[in-house]
Design an enzyme around this catalytic site. Sequence first.
Site, PDB file in Angstrom:
ATOM      1  N   HIS A 258      -1.858  30.396  28.263  1.00 44.77           N
ATOM      2  CA  HIS A 258      -0.881  30.335  29.345  1.00 44.77           C
ATOM      3  C   HIS A 258      -0.126  31.642  29.532  1.00 44.77           C
ATOM      4  O   HIS A 258       0.290  31.964  30.651  1.00 44.77           O
ATOM      5  CB  HIS A 258       0.063  29.163  29.113  1.00 44.77           C
TER       6      HIS A 258
ATOM      7  N   HIS B  11     -11.454  22.473  34.152  1.00 42.19           N
ATOM      8  CA  HIS B  11     -11.222  21.374  33.204  1.00 42.19           C
ATOM      9  C   HIS B  11      -9.706  21.197  33.084  1.00 42.19           C
ATOM     10  O   HIS B  11      -9.097  21.554  32.088  1.00 42.19           O
ATOM     11  CB  HIS B  11     -11.848  21.671  31.844  1.00 42.19           C
TER      12      HIS B  11
ATOM     13  N   SER C 178      -2.140  23.924  32.224  1.00 40.83           N
ATOM     14  CA  SER C 178      -2.493  25.035  33.108  1.00 40.83           C
ATOM     15  C   SER C 178      -2.236  24.725  34.582  1.00 40.83           C
ATOM     16  O   SER C 178      -1.751  25.603  35.311  1.00 40.83           O
ATOM     17  CB  SER C 178      -3.959  25.424  32.894  1.00 40.83           C
TER      18      SER C 178
ATOM     19  N   GLU D 227     -11.188  17.580  37.205  1.00 38.84           N
ATOM     20  CA  GLU D 227     -11.153  16.820  35.957  1.00 38.84           C
ATOM     21  C   GLU D 227     -12.102  15.638  36.086  1.00 38.84           C
ATOM     22  O   GLU D 227     -12.156  14.984  37.128  1.00 38.84           O
ATOM     23  CB  GLU D 227      -9.741  16.349  35.656  1.00 38.84           C
TER      24      GLU D 227
ATOM     25  N   GLY E 114     -16.448  20.030  36.047  1.00 39.27           N
ATOM     26  CA  GLY E 114     -15.930  21.380  36.205  1.00 39.27           C
ATOM     27  C   GLY E 114     -16.973  22.405  36.589  1.00 39.27           C
ATOM     28  O   GLY E 114     -16.703  23.324  37.378  1.00 39.27           O
TER      29      GLY E 114
ATOM     30  N   ASP F  81     -12.253  26.246  31.051  1.00 34.70           N
ATOM     31  CA  ASP F  81     -11.583  25.875  29.799  1.00 34.70           C
ATOM     32  C   ASP F  81     -12.082  24.518  29.315  1.00 34.70           C
ATOM     33  O   ASP F  81     -11.334  23.540  29.283  1.00 34.70           O
ATOM     34  CB  ASP F  81     -10.072  25.855  30.062  1.00 34.70           C
TER      35      ASP F  81
END
Length: 287
Positions: A18, A41, A105, A123, A149, A169
């Site tokens: 982050h 993701h 995120s 997602e 994703g 991710d």
Amino acid sequence: MNYRHHFHAGNFADVLKHVVLGALLRALQSKPKGLLYLDTHAGRGFYDLTVAATGDRLARQPEWPDGIGRLMERTDLPEAVAYYVAAVRESAVAGAPALSFYPGSPWFAQQLLRAQDRAVFAELQPGEYAELLRRFDGIARTRPVFQDGYEAVRAHLPPPERRALVLIDPPYEAGNELAAVVTALEEGLARLPGGTFAVWYPLTTRARASSLLPRVERLGLPPTWVAELTVAGENSPSPRMPGCGLLVVNPPWHLDREVAPAVTWLGDVLAQAPGGRGELRWIVPER
């Protein structure tokens, strides 16, 4: 997939991810033209840290005290880390004790969106998507999608803006995850050669992420650097995941000058055993 990120929310890996994500978005926004932020993701986007101490059946040691928990009272934060800690403070839920919740995120990205920017949060886990939708549905310039994703990379690139930051991710639970990551990066660059791609990876034997960098280097990458953070050296007792990294392809010009000292500082502050360190190194230097 059995992965539940709320057990790990706010840990050292989230801190690195982050901090760099915020720095990337701010740097890309130095240009007035809009951009797409794509999170492949996304998870649920906001996490209850009390759950991190309960687990599915048994009590467990929460990870956030050795991550964001070590930073909240520091007064010597590097610039990139100071932006991040300020954002975490802004995410606090009214009436709740400090650090009861941790933003994911999507939350960090959504807070930075300008009027000309937009975000897509992908997602595929039904429960996580339901929470993501509940929190972000109807918020201007954001779009949660129930989507794989890797399919999202093909579906949303190239964007009309012709500019994008893509965060890849995944949980690295599937046996073919590394191959899927490399394919997604290759396809993404083919669709948007000038796009900025950030790929998070764990430094664990199980995930075999050590083979990720050699694989992506064979793609003939544009300028690329990696930021890596380890919390213990090779000869020290360490947690199950002793480190992680973020591969950044097409980083904004000279952003490494802001991120590198922040990552080095985090290596010192978040170390859990001797040998912990943070570093930024170029894989393909800027020309």
